[in-house]
Write an enzyme that holds these catalytic residues in place. Structure first.
Site, PDB file in Angstrom:
ATOM      1  N   GLU A  98       0.837  -1.201   0.000  1.00 55.84           N
ATOM      2  CA  GLU A  98       0.000   0.000   0.000  1.00 55.84           C
ATOM      3  C   GLU A  98       0.874   1.254   0.000  1.00 55.84           C
ATOM      4  O   GLU A  98       0.515   2.271  -0.602  1.00 55.84           O
ATOM      5  CB  GLU A  98      -0.943   0.002   1.198  1.00 55.84           C
ATOM      6  CG  GLU A  98      -1.974  -1.124   1.202  1.00 55.84           C
ATOM      7  CD  GLU A  98      -3.023  -1.014   0.105  1.00 55.84           C
ATOM      8  OE1 GLU A  98      -2.952  -0.082  -0.714  1.00 55.84           O
ATOM      9  OE2 GLU A  98      -3.922  -1.880   0.059  1.00 55.84           O
ATOM     10  N   TYR A 105       1.683   7.196  -7.208  1.00 52.12           N
ATOM     11  CA  TYR A 105       0.977   8.356  -7.735  1.00 52.12           C
ATOM     12  C   TYR A 105       1.881   9.582  -7.783  1.00 52.12           C
ATOM     13  O   TYR A 105       1.784  10.400  -8.699  1.00 52.12           O
ATOM     14  CB  TYR A 105      -0.284   8.625  -6.917  1.00 52.12           C
ATOM     15  CG  TYR A 105      -1.254   7.476  -6.981  1.00 52.12           C
ATOM     16  CD1 TYR A 105      -1.866   7.121  -8.177  1.00 52.12           C
ATOM     17  CD2 TYR A 105      -1.544   6.707  -5.861  1.00 52.12           C
ATOM     18  CE1 TYR A 105      -2.737   6.046  -8.259  1.00 52.12           C
ATOM     19  CE2 TYR A 105      -2.414   5.622  -5.921  1.00 52.12           C
ATOM     20  CZ  TYR A 105      -3.000   5.299  -7.119  1.00 52.12           C
ATOM     21  OH  TYR A 105      -3.855   4.228  -7.197  1.00 52.12           O
TER      22      TYR A 105
END
Length: 319
Positions: A98, A105
């Site tokens: 995660e 991004y």
């Protein structure tokens, strides 16, 4: 004789075969964002309208915040309710990946935008009412919910709430644009598919141990949460996508993935007119590319080789 309060983990004696299968699946598909040349998508990026660039940036901004929540709280809060030591090891892997997702991004942002644009993206994300609502709603459950409620919240986030943001790169991929950006998203989707399936399986083990009254109470709680999150997600979709006219298609995609989340938890689909056939076929084509495996037990896709992803040339679009 005195014994310590620690027990060595033994991977040769597996209590739940799904733990081992999930560990092997996740470790076999390990990847890093730095191995994908996102800057090769600059020509495509520069040909997008300002409105389209804004949609991409906002979609990825929202995804960054949700993945940040997952990397800081999501898998962490599940530790208190593990059924096996091997489950905790799987959670460690999920927690790390995660963080990779959240960082990815930023790799996309810095490859396509200048620093002032990036600052604007994060300011919008951190101050957007809809993004903040879903993060706060999920985290409230992470901090105060029961073990099974936490798993429901996590599966809804992994299998449902992410997908309003995933729609954008999948649409461009289906239109032969931004292929390297989309490759990162496909890899994230591949991970999230396993995360959602695994936690949904663990939820079902606990749910099936409840009596009928407890199951009914938890089921009612789950649907109340689903409807609340869906209302917010529909409003968020309009906020982001109205400017390019995609909102209705995105809402269908969101409902489709809400149904998938319910299935991960062991329940029937709820939302009508939200099957794979109802989703924009361009997007479904993107999500079904051979480099991404959406099923739980398949091996890593042969079409994906780390470090060998290249931007497509104009000639590649001539069929």
């Amino acid at each position: 004789m005195t014994y310590l309060d620690y027990k060595a983990i033994d991977w040769n004696r597996i209590e739940d075969a799904i733990d081992k299968a999930t560990w092997e699946k996740l470790t076999s598909q390990f990847w890093l964002d730095t191995r994908i040349p996102v800057s090769n998508d600059l020509d495509d990026w520069r040909n997008l309208s300002p409105e389209e660039q804004d949609v991409v940036n906002k979609a990825f901004g929202g995804l960054t915040l949700l993945d940040t929540l997952q990397s800081e709280e999501g898998a962490n809060v599940m530790r208190a309710d593990v059924r096996t030591q091997h489950e905790e090891a799987v959670l460690n892997n999920i927690l790390f990946m995660e963080s990779v997702h959240a960082k990815s991004y930023s790799t996309i942002f810095i490859s396509l935008n200048d620093s002032k644009d990036i600052d604007r993206i994060f300011h919008w994300t951190n101050n957007n009412e809809r993004v903040q609502y879903k993060a706060k709603r999920i985290n409230e459950i992470y901090q105060n919910g029961t073990g099974l409620q936490k798993k429901i919240a996590s599966v809804f986030l992994e299998s449902f709430l992410f997908y309003s943001g995933f729609y954008t790169p999948l649409w461009y991929l289906g239109n032969n644009q931004l292929p390297n950006v989309a490759e990162i998203i496909k890899l994230i989707i591949r991970d999230e598919s396993v995360h959602g399936t695994y936690l949904g399986y663990k939820f079902q083990l606990g749910y099936n141990e409840l009596d009928e009254a407890e199951q009914a109470e938890l089921r009612d709680w789950m649907y109340d949460l689903l409807f609340d999150l869906m209302d917010n997600e529909i409003a968020y979709t309009h906020d982001v996508y109205d400017q390019v006219g995609w909102s209705e298609d995105v809402k269908t995609f969101v409902r489709y993935n809400a149904n998938k989340a319910l299935q991960n938890l062991g329940f029937e689909p709820f939302f009508p007119n939200a099957t794979a056939e109802d989703v924009n076929p361009v997007v479904m084509n993107g999500i079904s590319t051979e480099t991404t495996n959406h099923d739980f037990f398949s091996q890593v896709g042969s079409g994906y080789l780390m470090g060998e992803v290249e931007a497509m040339d104009d000639d590649d679009y001539d069929f």
